[in-house]
Motif scaffolding. Structure first.
Motif, short mmCIF file in Angstrom:
data_model
loop_
_atom_site.label_atom_id
_atom_site.label_comp_id
_atom_site.label_asym_id
_atom_site.label_seq_id
_atom_site.Cartn_x
_atom_site.Cartn_y
_atom_site.Cartn_z
N LYS A 68 0.84 -1.21 0.00
CA LYS A 68 0.00 0.00 0.00
C LYS A 68 0.87 1.26 0.00
CE LYS A 68 -4.03 1.96 2.25
NZ LYS A 68 -5.05 1.79 3.28
N GLU A 69 1.93 1.25 0.78
CA GLU A 69 2.85 2.39 0.83
C GLU A 69 3.55 2.58 -0.52
OE1 GLU A 69 6.78 3.99 3.27
OE2 GLU A 69 5.71 2.22 3.98
N ALA A 70 3.97 1.49 -1.14
CA ALA A 70 4.64 1.57 -2.44
C ALA A 70 3.68 2.08 -3.50
CB ALA A 70 5.20 0.20 -2.84
N GLU A 71 2.42 1.64 -3.46
CA GLU A 71 1.42 2.12 -4.41
C GLU A 71 1.19 3.62 -4.22
OE1 GLU A 71 -1.35 -1.87 -5.04
OE2 GLU A 71 -1.83 -0.48 -3.41
N ASN A 107 3.28 5.81 -2.98
CA ASN A 107 4.47 6.51 -3.46
C ASN A 107 4.48 6.60 -4.98
OD1 ASN A 107 5.46 6.97 -0.89
ND2 ASN A 107 6.73 5.15 -0.88
N GLN A 108 4.06 5.54 -5.64
CA GLN A 108 4.01 5.53 -7.11
C GLN A 108 2.98 6.54 -7.61
OE1 GLN A 108 6.10 3.76 -9.24
NE2 GLN A 108 5.21 5.22 -10.67
N ILE A 109 1.84 6.59 -6.95
CA ILE A 109 0.79 7.55 -7.35
C ILE A 109 1.29 8.97 -7.18
CG2 ILE A 109 -1.48 8.47 -6.69
CD1 ILE A 109 -2.24 5.50 -6.04
N ALA A 165 4.36 10.01 -7.24
CA ALA A 165 5.38 10.26 -8.27
C ALA A 165 4.73 10.51 -9.63
CB ALA A 165 6.34 9.09 -8.36
N ASP A 166 3.72 9.71 -9.97
CA ASP A 166 3.04 9.88 -11.26
C ASP A 166 2.32 11.22 -11.33
OD1 ASP A 166 3.95 7.40 -12.00
OD2 ASP A 166 2.03 6.38 -11.68
#
Length: 111
Positions: free
Chosen positions: A37-40, A42-44, A46-47
């Protein structure tokens, strides 16, 4: 008769070990799900950051997506010029030139 009770105790102990393993695995799953969930997130972030939009523009863009209007815009059913003025753009050519310069600056910073 004692042999029967020993066998039952072994079975109970075996069940308890399996329950402990299940508990441990469930805890590991929780930790992994939290990391995912944290990685998702962070990706959002960044995007979204890569879009270089103001929070207001992002909110409006997401509202268009949610309402389904973005599909009409992309399929050509709605004039794109009506939407570009919403974001404060004056002409498509100027946007492309500015975007290319911004991308070059970003790439230079990364290298």
């Amino acid at each position: 008769m004692a042999v029967i009770f020993e066998k039952l105790e072994r079975m109970r102990a075996d069940i308890q070990k399996d329950k402990e393993k299940v508990t441990e695995l469930l805890e590991r799953i929780k930790v992994k799900e939290a990391k995912l969930k944290e990685a998702e997130a962070n990706q959002i972030v960044a995007d979204v950051g890569a879009l270089n939009m103001s929070p207001e523009q992002l909110s409006e863009f997401l509202a268009l997506i949610k309402s389904g209007q973005i599909s009409a815009i992309m399929s050509g059913n709605v004039a794109a010029s009506t939407t570009s003025s919403t974001y404060g753009y004056s002409s498509k050519d100027e946007d492309e030139d500015t975007d290319n310069e911004d991308m070059e600056d970003i790439e230079d910073e990364e290298n």
